[in-house]
Write a protein that holds these residues in place. Structure first.
Motif, PDB file in Angstrom:
ATOM      1  N   VAL B 226       0.768  -1.050  -0.085  1.00 10.99           N
ATOM      2  CA  VAL B 226       0.098  -0.079  -0.033  1.00 10.99           C
ATOM      3  C   VAL B 226       0.974   1.243   0.191  1.00 10.99           C
ATOM      4  N   PHE B 227       1.971   1.355   0.715  1.00 12.72           N
ATOM      5  CA  PHE B 227       2.716   2.372   0.960  1.00 12.72           C
ATOM      6  C   PHE B 227       3.626   2.752  -0.288  1.00 12.72           C
ATOM      7  N   TYR B 228       4.077   1.348  -0.822  1.00 12.49           N
ATOM      8  CA  TYR B 228       4.951   1.365  -2.050  1.00 12.49           C
ATOM      9  C   TYR B 228       3.986   2.065  -3.393  1.00 12.49           C
ATOM     10  N   PHE B 229       2.955   1.557  -3.346  1.00 15.72           N
ATOM     11  CA  PHE B 229       1.911   2.097  -4.586  1.00 15.72           C
ATOM     12  C   PHE B 229       1.774   3.613  -4.323  1.00 15.72           C
ATOM     13  N   SER B 230       1.497   3.818  -3.342  1.00 13.05           N
ATOM     14  CA  SER B 230       0.834   5.269  -2.837  1.00 13.05           C
ATOM     15  C   SER B 230       2.281   6.290  -3.156  1.00 13.05           C
ATOM     16  N   ASN B 231       3.299   5.644  -2.933  1.00  5.39           N
ATOM     17  CA  ASN B 231       4.569   6.437  -3.355  1.00  5.39           C
ATOM     18  C   ASN B 231       4.772   6.654  -4.638  1.00  5.39           C
ATOM     19  N   ILE B 232       4.462   5.568  -5.360  1.00  5.41           N
ATOM     20  CA  ILE B 232       4.308   5.675  -7.208  1.00  5.41           C
ATOM     21  C   ILE B 232       3.224   6.600  -7.612  1.00  5.41           C
ATOM     22  N   TYR B 233       2.297   6.384  -6.907  1.00 10.23           N
ATOM     23  CA  TYR B 233       1.043   7.113  -7.586  1.00 10.23           C
ATOM     24  C   TYR B 233       1.218   8.877  -6.898  1.00 10.23           C
ATOM     25  N   GLY B 234       1.520   8.809  -5.713  1.00  9.73           N
ATOM     26  CA  GLY B 234       1.867  10.094  -5.190  1.00  9.73           C
ATOM     27  C   GLY B 234       2.961  10.974  -6.295  1.00  9.73           C
ATOM     28  N   SER B 235       3.815  10.445  -6.545  1.00 11.54           N
ATOM     29  CA  SER B 235       4.871  10.873  -7.176  1.00 11.54           C
ATOM     30  C   SER B 235       4.185  11.605  -8.823  1.00 11.54           C
ATOM     31  N   TYR B 236       3.385  10.678  -9.286  1.00  7.43           N
ATOM     32  CA  TYR B 236       2.879  10.943 -10.533  1.00  7.43           C
ATOM     33  C   TYR B 236       2.091  12.073 -10.417  1.00  7.43           C
ATOM     34  N   HIS B 237       1.149  11.927  -9.276  1.00  8.90           N
ATOM     35  CA  HIS B 237       0.194  13.057  -9.248  1.00  8.90           C
ATOM     36  C   HIS B 237       0.967  14.539  -8.680  1.00  8.90           C
ATOM     37  N   GLU B 238       2.034  14.271  -7.977  1.00  7.64           N
ATOM     38  CA  GLU B 238       2.831  15.556  -7.472  1.00  7.64           C
ATOM     39  C   GLU B 238       3.187  16.250  -8.832  1.00  7.64           C
ATOM     40  N   THR B 239       3.689  15.420  -9.804  1.00  7.74           N
ATOM     41  CA  THR B 239       4.281  16.063 -11.030  1.00  7.74           C
ATOM     42  C   THR B 239       3.411  17.016 -11.632  1.00  7.74           C
ATOM     43  N   LYS B 240       2.073  16.510 -11.546  1.00  6.16           N
ATOM     44  CA  LYS B 240       0.815  17.576 -12.251  1.00  6.16           C
ATOM     45  C   LYS B 240       0.648  18.607 -11.359  1.00  6.16           C
ATOM     46  N   VAL B 241       0.748  18.620 -10.113  1.00  7.24           N
ATOM     47  CA  VAL B 241       0.408  19.424  -9.000  1.00  7.24           C
ATOM     48  C   VAL B 241       1.641  20.458  -8.968  1.00  7.24           C
ATOM     49  N   ILE B 242       2.693  20.073  -9.216  1.00  6.79           N
ATOM     50  CA  ILE B 242       3.984  21.116  -9.166  1.00  6.79           C
ATOM     51  C   ILE B 242       3.889  22.039 -10.380  1.00  6.79           C
ATOM     52  N   LYS B 243       3.361  21.512 -11.596  1.00  3.03           N
ATOM     53  CA  LYS B 243       3.359  22.482 -12.562  1.00  3.03           C
ATOM     54  C   LYS B 243       2.284  23.696 -12.252  1.00  3.03           C
ATOM     55  N   GLN B 244       1.134  23.270 -11.530  1.00  2.00           N
ATOM     56  CA  GLN B 244       0.126  24.357 -11.384  1.00  2.00           C
ATOM     57  C   GLN B 244       0.859  25.280 -10.109  1.00  2.00           C
ATOM     58  N   GLU B 245       1.620  24.329  -9.120  1.00  2.00           N
ATOM     59  CA  GLU B 245       2.166  25.268  -8.210  1.00  2.00           C
ATOM     60  C   GLU B 245       3.285  26.211  -8.622  1.00  2.00           C
ATOM     61  N   LYS B 246       3.851  25.942  -9.610  1.00  2.00           N
ATOM     62  CA  LYS B 246       5.263  26.922 -10.244  1.00  2.00           C
ATOM     63  C   LYS B 246       4.256  27.979 -10.948  1.00  2.00           C
ATOM     64  N   LYS B 247       3.207  27.654 -11.490  1.00  2.00           N
ATOM     65  CA  LYS B 247       2.626  28.847 -12.131  1.00  2.00           C
ATOM     66  C   LYS B 247       2.000  29.642 -11.392  1.00  2.00           C
ATOM     67  N   GLU B 248       1.109  29.071 -10.229  1.00  2.00           N
ATOM     68  CA  GLU B 248       0.908  30.225  -9.156  1.00  2.00           C
ATOM     69  C   GLU B 248       1.942  31.006  -8.396  1.00  2.00           C
ATOM     70  N   GLU B 249       3.102  30.264  -8.580  1.00  2.00           N
ATOM     71  CA  GLU B 249       4.211  31.027  -7.940  1.00  2.00           C
ATOM     72  C   GLU B 249       4.523  32.186  -8.652  1.00  2.00           C
ATOM     73  N   LEU B 250       4.762  32.028 -10.034  1.00  2.00           N
ATOM     74  CA  LEU B 250       5.045  32.774 -10.811  1.00  2.00           C
ATOM     75  C   LEU B 250       4.025  34.162 -10.825  1.00  2.00           C
ATOM     76  N   LEU B 251       2.838  33.717 -10.943  1.00  2.00           N
ATOM     77  CA  LEU B 251       1.763  34.663 -10.978  1.00  2.00           C
ATOM     78  C   LEU B 251       1.753  35.520  -9.715  1.00  2.00           C
ATOM     79  N   TYR B 252       1.930  35.044  -8.599  1.00  2.00           N
ATOM     80  CA  TYR B 252       1.882  35.394  -7.150  1.00  2.00           C
ATOM     81  C   TYR B 252       3.046  36.599  -7.118  1.00  2.00           C
ATOM     82  N   ASN B 253       4.158  36.071  -7.637  1.00  2.00           N
ATOM     83  CA  ASN B 253       5.466  37.246  -7.600  1.00  2.00           C
ATOM     84  C   ASN B 253       5.253  38.239  -8.940  1.00  2.00           C
ATOM     85  N   VAL B 254       4.403  38.052  -9.894  1.00  2.00           N
ATOM     86  CA  VAL B 254       4.116  38.863 -10.740  1.00  2.00           C
ATOM     87  C   VAL B 254       3.407  40.144 -10.164  1.00  2.00           C
TER      88      VAL B 254
END
Lengths: 144, 265
Positions: B226-254
């Motif tokens: 369960v922990f192993y698969f959550s780590n795999i899926y979590g990394s997959y999901h996080e890559t999508k989230v981090i794109k939005q996070e970086k965009k948010e960070e950029l617009l926040y600083n703008v």
């Protein structure tokens, strides 16, 4: 006997789930009473489109109910502090409600794995609150 | 003739009282009297018809108390008000509020090309927003008005934009936690790796000692998987989230870069 047990478990989960929803509703009502809107305005809360099966899935209710019980009974005895603003159990509860049981619990467990006192160093400044906790709302992904 | 004069004299004070008292509003703003400000504007609504000035005051109120939802609903209902379209400070502050509060759902606001020509600052803000929407086209040498500080955030967003969720998942499958390193979460790697290693060792030892049909072995293997698969899926999901996070960070600083406190001055 088994059916009775399953029914009790289902109703228990449903009861706990509805309890947690009521608390949220009360808080929102209290906030909106302090800040009355200018015109009639309905805040749009982004919710995913769910089919009927996802709405009545008993496992969702049971798991959210168990999380609720864990928060009310066990967490208060532990005296621990999470690195995130939404604690791991709270985040899992919300994630299950949003993404469903499988995805939600996997995302919640992933957060549990990265819950470490120095985790906030990985995040930008605007994602950290004044208590040095990471702001972690349920991410609503724009699937293009 | 006399009667006319008397009537004018009687009507004049009534008109002079039925105006927006800007000094009083400035006082309410300086003392941060949110509720009183709201009550005063509501009273204005009752005493005088909803003219352009009152509409402008309502919009300023929504921006000052950082309620973008309220502002948006009011702004699009006051479309005929020409005073709003001329107020560059209001439009700039509204754009900044939109970037700060709803960086991912403001296409409607930035689709209004007619207000982008109001001032240079607003024009630059609109250009930067459009650039963040099409980050592939961003080239540092082409945009001279962007400050060095903002170039850094643009480069960061461009770097993370190209990252693929499947690569993160594959890396996490080989070495648990390495997907987090790929996503730039360096501090997340160690606890994730440690937890998976410990649980994996427990599962291996239990199977080695008791065999796979033992209850303890099944339990420890279940927990590990369960922990192993959550780590795999979590990394997959996080890559999508981090794109939005970086965009948010950029617009926040703008938005921070272009912020000017000119609303009630």
């Amino acid at each position: 006997m088994k059916i009775y047990f399953i029914l009790i478990l289902y109703f228990f989960g449903f009861f706990c789930y509805s309890q947690s929803q009521n608390v949220n509703d009360l808080i929102t009502k209290k906030i909106s009473a302090n800040h009355p809107p200018v015109h009639k305005h309905y805040r749009s809360v982004m919710q995913p489109k769910k089919n009927t099966l996802q709405h009545i899935n008993p496992f969702n209710y049971i798991s959210i109910g168990l999380m609720f019980t864990y928060q009310r009974v066990i967490t208060q005895q532990l005296n621990g502090s999470c690195a995130y603003e939404n604690s791991c159990s709270q985040f899992t509860k919300k994630a299950i409600n949003y993404y469903g049981l499988v995805k939600g619990s996997l995302i919640g467990l992933n957060q549990l794995q990265t819950c470490y006192p120095t985790s906030y160093l990985d995040y930008p400044d605007h994602k950290i609150n004044h208590n040095l906790k990471i702001k972690n709302p349920i991410p609503v992904l724009n699937e293009d | 003739m006399k009667i006319k004069k008397i009537i004018i004299l009687l009507i004049f004070p009534a008109f002079s009282f039925a105006q927006v008292n800007t000094e009083f509003i400035h006082h309410l703003v300086s003392k941060k009297l949110h509720q009183e400000h709201y009550i005063y504007l509501n009273k204005l609504n009752q005493t005088i018809p909803l003219n352009d000035t009152v509409q402008l005051e309502w919009l300023k109120w929504a921006i000052f108390y950082k309620d973008y939802n309220q502002f948006e609903s009011l702004y699009f209902s006051y479309q005929n008000n020409s005073l709003i379209k001329k107020d560059s400070c209001l439009l700039l502050n509204a754009s900044i509020l939109a970037l700060k509060q709803k960086p991912l759902q403001i296409n409607k606001w930035f689709a209004q090309t007619e207000i982008s020509n109001n001032s240079t600052k607003i024009n630059q803000l609109f250009t930067l927003y459009n650039l963040s929407e099409n980050i592939q086209n961003y080239k540092p040498s082409e945009h001279h008005f962007i400050s060095e500080n903002l170039h850094y955030y643009f480069n960061e967003y461009q770097k993370y934009y190209t990252k693929k969720p499947m690569v993160a998942a594959m890396l996490s499958t080989v070495i648990p936690g390495s997907g987090k390193l790929y996503n730039g979460r360096k501090k997340g790697f160690f606890p994730s790796f440690l937890m998976n290693t410990i649980l994996g060792t427990f599962a291996y030892e239990a199977i080695d000692k008791n065999g796979i049909n033992n209850a303890y072995s099944i339990f420890s293997l279940g927990i590990f998987s369960v922990f192993y698969f959550s780590n795999i899926y979590g990394s997959y999901h996080e890559t999508k989230v981090i794109k939005q996070e970086k965009k948010e960070e950029l617009l926040y600083n703008v938005s921070n870069h272009y912020y000017t406190p000119c609303l009630y001055k």
